[in-house]
Design a protein around this motif. Structure first.
Motif, PDB file in Angstrom:
ATOM      1  N   SER A  55       0.802  -1.223   0.000  1.00 11.90           N
ATOM      2  CA  SER A  55       0.000   0.000   0.000  1.00 11.90           C
ATOM      3  C   SER A  55       0.838   1.278   0.000  1.00 11.90           C
ATOM      4  N   ASP A  56       1.991   1.254   0.631  1.00  9.08           N
ATOM      5  CA  ASP A  56       2.835   2.446   0.685  1.00  9.08           C
ATOM      6  C   ASP A  56       3.685   2.636  -0.566  1.00  9.08           C
ATOM      7  N   THR A  57       3.687   1.674  -1.467  1.00  8.90           N
ATOM      8  CA  THR A  57       4.610   1.697  -2.595  1.00  8.90           C
ATOM      9  C   THR A  57       3.924   1.653  -3.951  1.00  8.90           C
ATOM     10  N   LEU A  58       2.731   1.127  -4.014  1.00  5.36           N
ATOM     11  CA  LEU A  58       2.065   0.882  -5.295  1.00  5.36           C
ATOM     12  C   LEU A  58       1.990   2.126  -6.174  1.00  5.36           C
ATOM     13  N   ASN A  59       1.654   3.262  -5.629  1.00  4.68           N
ATOM     14  CA  ASN A  59       1.555   4.475  -6.442  1.00  4.68           C
ATOM     15  C   ASN A  59       2.880   4.873  -7.065  1.00  4.68           C
ATOM     16  N   GLN A  60       3.995   4.499  -6.436  1.00  3.30           N
ATOM     17  CA  GLN A  60       5.321   4.830  -6.971  1.00  3.30           C
ATOM     18  C   GLN A  60       5.630   4.063  -8.251  1.00  3.30           C
ATOM     19  N   PHE A  61       5.097   2.855  -8.377  1.00  2.00           N
ATOM     20  CA  PHE A  61       5.481   2.072  -9.547  1.00  2.00           C
ATOM     21  C   PHE A  61       4.302   1.573 -10.380  1.00  2.00           C
ATOM     22  N   ARG A  62       3.113   2.067 -10.127  1.00  2.16           N
ATOM     23  CA  ARG A  62       1.939   1.647 -10.906  1.00  2.16           C
ATOM     24  C   ARG A  62       2.131   1.887 -12.402  1.00  2.16           C
ATOM     25  N   GLU A  63       2.578   3.081 -12.777  1.00  2.00           N
ATOM     26  CA  GLU A  63       2.750   3.409 -14.192  1.00  2.00           C
ATOM     27  C   GLU A  63       3.774   2.486 -14.847  1.00  2.00           C
ATOM     28  N   ARG A  64       4.889   2.264 -14.158  1.00  2.00           N
ATOM     29  CA  ARG A  64       5.930   1.375 -14.700  1.00  2.00           C
ATOM     30  C   ARG A  64       5.389  -0.037 -14.871  1.00  2.00           C
ATOM     31  N   SER A 162      19.668 -14.443  -2.892  1.00  6.43           N
ATOM     32  CA  SER A 162      19.097 -13.100  -2.806  1.00  6.43           C
ATOM     33  C   SER A 162      20.128 -12.111  -2.309  1.00  6.43           C
ATOM     34  N   ALA A 163      19.907 -10.865  -2.681  1.00  5.10           N
ATOM     35  CA  ALA A 163      20.767  -9.777  -2.233  1.00  5.10           C
ATOM     36  C   ALA A 163      19.958  -8.494  -2.261  1.00  5.10           C
ATOM     37  N   SER A 164      20.287  -7.588  -1.359  1.00  5.30           N
ATOM     38  CA  SER A 164      19.664  -6.266  -1.396  1.00  5.30           C
ATOM     39  C   SER A 164      20.055  -5.597  -2.697  1.00  5.30           C
ATOM     40  N   CYS A 165      19.164  -4.756  -3.215  1.00  2.70           N
ATOM     41  CA  CYS A 165      19.484  -4.072  -4.473  1.00  2.70           C
ATOM     42  C   CYS A 165      18.897  -2.672  -4.467  1.00  2.70           C
ATOM     43  N   ASP A 166      19.487  -1.822  -5.278  1.00  2.00           N
ATOM     44  CA  ASP A 166      18.948  -0.487  -5.507  1.00  2.00           C
ATOM     45  C   ASP A 166      17.967  -0.605  -6.655  1.00  2.00           C
ATOM     46  N   PHE A 167      16.761  -0.148  -6.439  1.00  2.00           N
ATOM     47  CA  PHE A 167      15.724  -0.242  -7.460  1.00  2.00           C
ATOM     48  C   PHE A 167      14.883   1.011  -7.364  1.00  2.00           C
ATOM     49  N   VAL A 168      14.669   1.655  -8.508  1.00  2.00           N
ATOM     50  CA  VAL A 168      13.845   2.850  -8.563  1.00  2.00           C
ATOM     51  C   VAL A 168      12.630   2.514  -9.421  1.00  2.00           C
ATOM     52  N   PRO A 169      11.551   2.081  -8.786  1.00  5.19           N
ATOM     53  CA  PRO A 169      10.400   1.579  -9.539  1.00  5.19           C
ATOM     54  C   PRO A 169       9.641   2.642 -10.320  1.00  5.19           C
ATOM     55  N   ALA A 170       9.813   3.911 -10.015  1.00  3.99           N
ATOM     56  CA  ALA A 170       9.050   4.944 -10.711  1.00  3.99           C
ATOM     57  C   ALA A 170       9.527   5.152 -12.140  1.00  3.99           C
ATOM     58  N   LEU A 171      10.730   4.698 -12.460  1.00  5.59           N
ATOM     59  CA  LEU A 171      11.237   4.864 -13.811  1.00  5.59           C
ATOM     60  C   LEU A 171      10.566   3.884 -14.755  1.00  5.59           C
ATOM     61  N   ALA A 172      10.026   4.388 -15.829  1.00  2.00           N
ATOM     62  CA  ALA A 172       9.368   3.538 -16.822  1.00  2.00           C
ATOM     63  C   ALA A 172      10.406   3.078 -17.826  1.00  2.00           C
ATOM     64  N   VAL A 173      10.985   1.932 -17.599  1.00  3.47           N
ATOM     65  CA  VAL A 173      12.046   1.384 -18.438  1.00  3.47           C
ATOM     66  C   VAL A 173      11.431   0.436 -19.452  1.00  3.47           C
ATOM     67  N   THR A 174      11.798   0.559 -20.710  1.00  2.00           N
ATOM     68  CA  THR A 174      11.273  -0.331 -21.742  1.00  2.00           C
ATOM     69  C   THR A 174      12.250  -1.415 -22.083  1.00  2.00           C
TER      70      THR A 174
END
Length: 174
Positions: A55-64, A162-174
């Motif tokens: 719930s706290d994150t969905l709006n950040q990456f919905r478009e992507r 598994s490993a921690s990673c840097d991820f920016v979900p708001a970026l719309a990457v094709t």
């Protein structure tokens, strides 16, 4: 803005172990058709929207996520794996066979809330990894938030690392 921690899971899918507990016969695991694109997207978005850990994150990456769902149905031979209960699609996992993709599991196993805790996420992950292997990948990856059901109970299966990673979900990457 709240700090979100992400984890990348990686599987060597050339030697994918078998699924230990197959699903009951009233569930069907199959490839999605192109005509089911809107229904698959609806299941994915509903599963995320009704899961409180997102719930706290969905709006950040919905478009992507919506863009990636559309792209999968445009480019992939098998854009998604679905689980149906009778004629109703109740779970899905959208795929990306590009070896250079951030995540080959675009949506990860997405299960409608009324069907959770029945082993569907595990079966869907296994079927997704098997399909990615058939698509030519030797290794697959998936990114999820720490402390989600997928991170704790689903993605650690089938010999993942598994490993921690840097991820920016708001970026719309094709």
């Amino acid at each position: 803005m709240k700090l979100v921690r992400w984890k990348r899971f990686t599987w060597q899918i050339k030697t994918l172990p078998p699924l230990e507990r197959p699903l009951p016969a009233h569930f069907t695991v199959r490839a999605a058709t192109r005509e089911e694109a809107k229904l698959v997207a609806h299941v994915v978005m509903t599963a995320f929207a009704l899961d409180s850990t997102w719930s706290d994150t969905l709006n950040q990456f919905r478009e992507r996520l919506e863009l990636q769902l559309d792209l999968a149905f445009q480019r992939e031979a098998v854009p998604a794996i679905v689980i149906a209960h009778g004629p109703r699609i109740i779970a899905t996992s959208v795929l990306n066979t590009d070896p250079a993709a951030d995540s080959n599991l675009v949506s990860g196993p997405s299960v409608l809330s009324e069907y959770c805790n029945r082993g569907l996420g595990t079966a869907l992950l296994h079927a997704s990894l098997a399909q990615l292997s058939e698509g030519g990948l030797l290794q697959a990856s998936g990114i999820t938030k720490e402390n989600t059901t997928a991170c704790k109970f689903v993605y650690p299966k089938f010999g993942s690392t598994s490993a921690s990673c840097d991820f920016v979900p708001a970026l719309a990457v094709t």
